[in-house]
Each structure stands twice: as C-alpha cells, then as structure tokens.
Design an enzyme around this catalytic site. Structure first.
Site, PDB file in Angstrom:
ATOM      1  N   LYS A 142     -11.805  -0.102   1.498  1.00 52.66           N
ATOM      2  CA  LYS A 142     -12.302  -0.328   0.130  1.00 52.66           C
ATOM      3  C   LYS A 142     -11.418  -1.392  -0.513  1.00 52.66           C
ATOM      4  O   LYS A 142     -10.187  -1.274  -0.510  1.00 52.66           O
ATOM      5  CB  LYS A 142     -12.220   0.959  -0.690  1.00 52.66           C
ATOM      6  N   GLU A 184      -1.861  12.954  -3.936  1.00 52.56           N
ATOM      7  CA  GLU A 184      -2.947  12.630  -2.985  1.00 52.56           C
ATOM      8  C   GLU A 184      -2.703  13.349  -1.648  1.00 52.56           C
ATOM      9  O   GLU A 184      -3.647  13.729  -0.958  1.00 52.56           O
ATOM     10  CB  GLU A 184      -3.040  11.117  -2.754  1.00 52.56           C
ATOM     11  N   ARG A 241     -17.365  10.996   2.521  1.00 57.44           N
ATOM     12  CA  ARG A 241     -16.179  10.286   2.001  1.00 57.44           C
ATOM     13  C   ARG A 241     -15.861  10.697   0.564  1.00 57.44           C
ATOM     14  O   ARG A 241     -14.721  10.603   0.114  1.00 57.44           O
ATOM     15  CB  ARG A 241     -16.388   8.764   2.131  1.00 57.44           C
ATOM     16  N   ASN A 245     -12.454  12.385  -3.364  1.00 51.36           N
ATOM     17  CA  ASN A 245     -12.356  12.328  -4.826  1.00 51.36           C
ATOM     18  C   ASN A 245     -12.009  13.675  -5.452  1.00 51.36           C
ATOM     19  O   ASN A 245     -12.121  13.841  -6.664  1.00 51.36           O
ATOM     20  CB  ASN A 245     -13.682  11.832  -5.426  1.00 51.36           C
ATOM     21  N   HIS A 248     -10.444  14.039  -8.842  1.00 51.57           N
ATOM     22  CA  HIS A 248     -10.452  12.709  -9.469  1.00 51.57           C
ATOM     23  C   HIS A 248     -11.395  12.595 -10.667  1.00 51.57           C
ATOM     24  O   HIS A 248     -11.117  11.831 -11.587  1.00 51.57           O
ATOM     25  CB  HIS A 248     -10.788  11.632  -8.436  1.00 51.57           C
ATOM     26  N   HIS A 252      -9.721  11.250 -13.812  1.00 52.73           N
ATOM     27  CA  HIS A 252     -10.069  10.008 -14.528  1.00 52.73           C
ATOM     28  C   HIS A 252     -10.357  10.313 -15.992  1.00 52.73           C
ATOM     29  O   HIS A 252      -9.998   9.534 -16.880  1.00 52.73           O
ATOM     30  CB  HIS A 252     -11.312   9.353 -13.897  1.00 52.73           C
TER      31      HIS A 252
HETATM   32  P1  NAD Z   1       0.649  -0.376  -7.406  1.00 49.88           P
HETATM   33  O1  NAD Z   1       0.241  -1.260  -6.322  1.00 49.88           O
HETATM   34  O2  NAD Z   1       0.586  -0.916  -8.785  1.00 49.88           O
HETATM   35  O3  NAD Z   1       2.144   0.134  -7.096  1.00 49.88           O
HETATM   36  C1  NAD Z   1       2.810   0.954  -8.043  1.00 49.88           C
HETATM   37  C2  NAD Z   1       4.161   0.316  -8.458  1.00 49.88           C
HETATM   38  O4  NAD Z   1       5.078   0.483  -7.388  1.00 49.88           O
HETATM   39  C3  NAD Z   1       4.087  -1.174  -8.747  1.00 49.88           C
HETATM   40  O5  NAD Z   1       4.932  -1.454  -9.818  1.00 49.88           O
HETATM   41  C4  NAD Z   1       4.645  -1.794  -7.471  1.00 49.88           C
HETATM   42  O6  NAD Z   1       5.229  -3.058  -7.690  1.00 49.88           O
HETATM   43  C5  NAD Z   1       5.666  -0.772  -7.066  1.00 49.88           C
HETATM   44  N1  NAD Z   1       5.992  -0.704  -5.646  1.00 49.88           N
HETATM   45  C6  NAD Z   1       5.130  -0.572  -4.596  1.00 49.88           C
HETATM   46  N2  NAD Z   1       5.808  -0.403  -3.469  1.00 49.88           N
HETATM   47  C7  NAD Z   1       7.120  -0.447  -3.785  1.00 49.88           C
HETATM   48  C8  NAD Z   1       8.336  -0.283  -3.045  1.00 49.88           C
HETATM   49  N3  NAD Z   1       8.341   0.011  -1.759  1.00 49.88           N
HETATM   50  N4  NAD Z   1       9.500  -0.412  -3.708  1.00 49.88           N
HETATM   51  C9  NAD Z   1       9.526  -0.654  -5.045  1.00 49.88           C
HETATM   52  N5  NAD Z   1       8.431  -0.761  -5.806  1.00 49.88           N
HETATM   53  C10 NAD Z   1       7.248  -0.659  -5.169  1.00 49.88           C
HETATM   54  O7  NAD Z   1      -0.192   0.981  -7.431  1.00 49.88           O
HETATM   55  P2  NAD Z   1      -0.459   2.133  -6.343  1.00 49.88           P
HETATM   56  O8  NAD Z   1      -0.162   3.401  -7.028  1.00 49.88           O
HETATM   57  O9  NAD Z   1       0.186   1.819  -5.061  1.00 49.88           O
HETATM   58  O10 NAD Z   1      -2.037   2.015  -6.122  1.00 49.88           O
HETATM   59  C11 NAD Z   1      -2.936   2.216  -7.194  1.00 49.88           C
HETATM   60  C12 NAD Z   1      -4.122   1.323  -6.982  1.00 49.88           C
HETATM   61  O11 NAD Z   1      -4.732   1.649  -5.731  1.00 49.88           O
HETATM   62  C13 NAD Z   1      -5.203   1.480  -8.013  1.00 49.88           C
HETATM   63  O12 NAD Z   1      -5.659   0.223  -8.422  1.00 49.88           O
HETATM   64  C14 NAD Z   1      -6.317   2.225  -7.301  1.00 49.88           C
HETATM   65  O13 NAD Z   1      -7.589   1.937  -7.809  1.00 49.88           O
HETATM   66  C15 NAD Z   1      -6.139   1.727  -5.894  1.00 49.88           C
HETATM   67  N6  NAD Z   1      -6.667   2.630  -4.856  1.00 49.88           N
HETATM   68  C16 NAD Z   1      -7.465   2.083  -3.908  1.00 49.88           C
HETATM   69  C17 NAD Z   1      -7.950   2.887  -2.897  1.00 49.88           C
HETATM   70  C18 NAD Z   1      -8.785   2.276  -1.822  1.00 49.88           C
HETATM   71  O14 NAD Z   1      -9.323   3.016  -0.989  1.00 49.88           O
HETATM   72  N7  NAD Z   1      -8.903   0.961  -1.764  1.00 49.88           N
HETATM   73  C19 NAD Z   1      -7.625   4.243  -2.840  1.00 49.88           C
HETATM   74  C20 NAD Z   1      -6.797   4.763  -3.814  1.00 49.88           C
HETATM   75  C21 NAD Z   1      -6.303   3.937  -4.834  1.00 49.88           C
HETATM   76  N1  GLY Z   2      -9.711   6.696  -1.973  1.00 50.21           N
HETATM   77  C1  GLY Z   2     -11.077   6.987  -1.776  1.00 50.21           C
HETATM   78  C2  GLY Z   2     -11.673   6.344  -0.580  1.00 50.21           C
HETATM   79  O1  GLY Z   2     -11.039   5.612   0.120  1.00 50.21           O
HETATM   80  O2  GLY Z   2     -12.824   6.569  -0.323  1.00 50.21           O
END
Ligand code: NAD
Ligand code: GLY
Length: 368
Positions: A142, A184, A241, A245, A248, A252
C-alpha cells in the site's frame, strides 16, 4: 538472518531481517547492481542512517543519490510527492532505476507512490526504520499520500522487490513511537495468533528493555502474519485484509475528535481495540455461543497497559462525537459501519450490522 517470502508470484519478494543488514551490500547487490538508485528518506532518518545506506548501495555496485523531506505526517502530501518525482527526474533515473524508501511509514508510503508513478513504475526497496513500518507499512504494497480532505485518500498498490529490516535501528526511535508500533503488534496477536499473544504476555521484560532478540522474533512473526494476509487478499477485495483494521475505526475517530496530536495513532488504536473488545462482548451478550468474554477483554487491556499504552479516555471527550466520527472512516460502506470484532484471542470477524446503542455503550465503557 531471518528470511520471509511474500508469495505473490511475479510480484513476490523477500523480507530480510537481521542486525546490521542495512550496512551490508550483499543483501542489496542482486537488486541494485548496475542500476541507478535514489534513496528517499525524511530529515530525521536521513541524518542518522542515510550515509550507511548510501555506502552499502555504492558497495553493491550502483550510483546512488539521496533526497530527504521534513519528517512527519504533514509531509505526506501532493507537494512532497511532486518534489520527489522531480528529484527522480533530475537525478537521471530511468526505467531500470530503483527507489529506496528509508524511514518510517511516511517515507515508505511517499517513496512507494513515487516508485509506482515514475515512468509508470520502477523498482522499490523498502528499508523501514520505525517499529510500525517494520511490522506493517513496509510489507504489502500500500502506497500513497494524504489530501487536506483526509488521510491516505490517494495511492496505489505497488509491491516492493525487497524489504530490509535492521532491528538495531530501533535504538534511536523515540519511546513513544516504539509503543505505537507495539499497539499494532498486539493487534496481530488478537486478530490471528493466540500463541503470539501469549508470547507477548510472557516477554514483557524483553519488550520493555528493548532486547534485540525479543524484537527480532516479534518483527519476524508480524511480517509472517502480514505476508499471509497480503497473499490471501492482496488488494483488499475479499475483505480478509480488512482484519488489519482491528481497533482502527474507533482509533481514527478518537484521533479526529481529540484533534490530531493528543493521541498518537498507536495510542488511539490501543483505546480503539479496547472499545472493539467491549463491543464484541456487548453484541454477544445474548448469544448462546458467546466466546469473547470479559476475561479475554481484560487480557488484552492488561497487555496494552503493561506496554504503557492508554486503554481509556478521560471524561470530557464526547462519546457521541466519537460515534459520529466513525462514519467518516474510509471503510464505512454506504453509511454503515464495518467493524472488526474479536471472536477470541487469535480470531476476529467483520461485523456489518451493529446497533448504534451497542457501539455507544462500547465507547462509553472506556471513559474513566
Ligand atoms: P513516520 O514515518 O512519520 O515515523 C515516525 C517518526 O519516527 C518520524 O519522526 C521519523 O523521522 C522517526 N523515525 C523513524 N525511524 C526512526 C529511527 N530508527 N530513529 C529515529 N527516528 C526515527 O511514521 P510511522 O509511525 O512510521 O508511520 C505512520 C505512517 O504509516 C502513516 O502515514 C500511516 O498512514 C502509514 N501506514 C501505512 C501502511 C501501509 O500499509 N502502507 C500501514 C500502516 C501505516
Ligand atoms: N495496514 C493495513 C494494510 O496494510 O492493509
């Protein structure tokens, strides 16, 4: 090193998990040798890990460039997407090039969307550095960005060619982000693996002390579980899939009503899972085969609390507002809620016809 295969035939790939793996060129070689690469990262992660990844890429026989954007969800937008595409162009990427997403879910989603769009799609490598990205967003394809109108409203499915996970980078991740990832992780136990749930209960010491061994095992199991779901329902068409959620829709709504920032996403999901558990009890109150008991709801609550996650809302937050906000969820269908509710620890079902008063009661049950 731990290897997990995501069996999606021609779109299949490996997830490699190992200490120090992001510094090793051997893991990257087959994927990048002779191709040009662009590492997309954020300002925090790029500063700490950018140079290591660049060195590994160069040693793997590629010319690599790096580009970063401001860390945080606010960067996951059209503007950043456009800038990253133009960077790809200026760096001279062609159809054989590789985009490397280095960071948490935000760089993962943005870089993934750029990889899917640039020249109608180029190879993508995910190097997740947040716990959430390691156990969830880097696997499954995704990708996307937010609009001012809502989160994740634009994007496509684009599977990576490789996912490289180095649990040792978690040492620099802020503790609050670790807890959000753990929400999660508890979710995976409740939705599909009771043994894994018990493992988490028994390994709280290692979880709190950030024991690399414990995290290695946890990340590997979550990746296996996510891969299983993704292989069974790659594009969320059969509904399976959607079990990811769990917690969630409530979560949300909590984020929306309390204003983004009060509760981090994982914290809101933690409270949301408690609401969902109470709703499962509520819905089954009169059913003879009632399986999800108060005892199981308490097990979930105690585990979340032991990790340091919130499980209740303080008074003053309106349950009605939370209920109304739940209908804004992308997963609500034709004005009806679709909720993932636990049947037992390790199994959930998707329920479409929940009574408003039961949902309200479940929300009110966690206000303290
Ligand atoms: P993020 O990428 O903003 O990371 C969170 C914070 O941690 C940021 O400030 C980042 O710079 C910092 N960070 C990351 N790794 C680090 C490390 N090793 N050391 C120091 N700092 C570090 O957010 P997140 O929580 O990783 O992800 C949230 C995002 O993921 C949302 O936008 C959400 O919609 C998305 N998401 C996508 C999916 C998908 O299937 N594509 C699933 C769940 C969430
Ligand atoms: N995080 C939800 C998905 O990957 O489907």
């Amino acid at each position: 090193m731990h290897k997990i295969k995501v069996n999606l035939k021609e779109r299949g790939y490996d997830i490699l998990i190992g200490k120090g793996i992001i510094t090793r060129s051997s893991a990257l070689k087959d994927h990048v040798s002779g191709r040009s690469c662009l590492v997309m990262t954020d300002s925090n992660v790029g500063r700490i890990y950018g140079a290591y990844v660049m060195k590994a890429l160069k040693n793997a026989g590629t010319t690599a460039h790096v580009v970063s954007f401001k860390a945080g969800e606010s960067s996951k937008n059209i503007d950043t997407f456009g800038k990253m595409l133009r960077h790809a162009c200026r760096a001279g990427l062609d159809r054989s090039s590789v985009i490397v997403a280095l960071g948490g879910g935000v760089p993962g989603d943005v870089a993934g969307f750029v990889a899917a769009s640039y020249m109608r799609g180029v190879k993508l490598i995910q190097i997740p550095t947040s716990l959430l990205a390691m156990v969830d967003s880097s696997v499954g394809g995704k990708t996307g960005i937010d609009l001012p109108e809502g989160k994740n409203l634009v994007g496509v499915f684009w599977q990576p060619s490789l996912v490289l996970i180095d649990p040792s980078v978690l040492k620099t991740l802020p503790k609050r982000e670790i807890r959000c990832g753990l929400a999660e992780i508890v979710k995976y136990g409740v939705i599909m693996d009771d043994k894994f749930f018990s493992f988490l209960e028994k390994n709280l010491y290692g979880i709190k002390k950030m024991e690399p061994n414990t995290y290695g095992k946890i990340i590997a199991r979550c990746c296996e579980l996510k891969a299983k779901v993704v292989c069974a329902d790659e594009r969320e068409t059969t509904g399976l899939r959607a079990i990811l959620n769990y917690g969630h829709t409530f979560g949300h709504a909590i984020e929306t009503v309390t204003g983004y920032g009060k509760f981090a996403h994982g914290e809101a999901v933690s409270i949301g899972m408690c609401m969902a558990a109470n709703l499962a009890i509520q819905c089954n109150k009169f059913a003879l085969d009632n399986k999800f008991s108060q005892e199981l709801a308490n097990r979930q609550k105690y585990l979340l609390q032991a990790i340091g996650l919130p499980t209740s809302l303080c008074t003053g937050i309106s349950p009605v507002k939370i209920y109304k906000a739940m209908f804004k969820d992308k997963k609500a269908e034709k004005g009806k809620l679709r909720l993932v509710l636990p049947v037992r620890i390790g199994k959930v079902s998707i329920v479409k016809d929940v009574k408003a008063e039961d949902v309200m009661e479940a929300i009110e049950s966690v206000v303290s």
